[in-house]
Design a protein around this motif. Sequence first.
Motif: not given
Lengths: 76, 205
Positions: B128, B131-135, B142, B186, B189, B193, B197
């Motif tokens: 995750l 994914a947030n940085k380079i997705g 994703i 992904i 998604p 998650v 979590e």
Amino acid sequence: MVEDTETIEPDTVIDWTVTEHPATIPVFLRWRMQCVGCPLARFESLADACRIYQRPVNQFLAELRAAVAQVDSRRA
Amino acid sequence: MQQFGPGEFLFFENDVATDAHFLLSGQLKIVRETEDGQEVILRLIRAGEMFGGAGGWGAATYPATAVALDQARVFRLPVQEFARLAGHYPQFALAVIEELGLRLREAESRIRELQVERVERRIARTLLRLANKIGHKTDRGIQIDLPQSRQHLAELSGATLSTVSRVLSEWDRQGLILAGRERVTIVRPHELVVIAEDTVESDLG
């Protein structure tokens, strides 16, 4: 993806919606959708969220728009 | 011999452990309360099983609470008597050891499960973050472009290469992700998650 318009549509990104219109946050919570703060919210659309949580898109979007409209009318 | 109705308590956690118990008929549950007051079922007891026996092998108090689920007939054996029986009858002692051995094996396999769950969470969280940085979003999901993806994921999540390979293959097989050498996509998604979590939808209820 519609990130540059101010409308709430099925393909509007979740992250944009809650950031630009914080008034929509309680709507997500009320519908028991855990999108607020989700690390992947910037990749997913409102329609994606409705599909995942099996919620009716039209009804959900109507509530989001109503929440936004309420804030706008107070500002006006 | 004593009889208990549904919902009736036989003993509470931290009560002085005066007896070992044998369930003759009916069903009951052994529970504990978490810090936030939620009840967790540790074991379900069926007719013929021993329970609440910790006093028999040295505990001063009961480690959990026992609640009857239906009409439960219970035989109570005072711990002094339990010790006397174990001393006089090796077969009784052996049966107790067998029972304890079984529970130990159950506990060990549960610990192994928890360790696996933890490492899956770490890998999911790493994915995750990446994914947030380079997705970027593609038709299939994703996509994270990452050469030597398994090696990098192992280093980032503090897992061994073989564990990362195993977990990614499993997720790939389940259709959560597409695991490639140079990229990870992904596909579902939301489910990733949930793994990262450890949330369930009722958490918000």
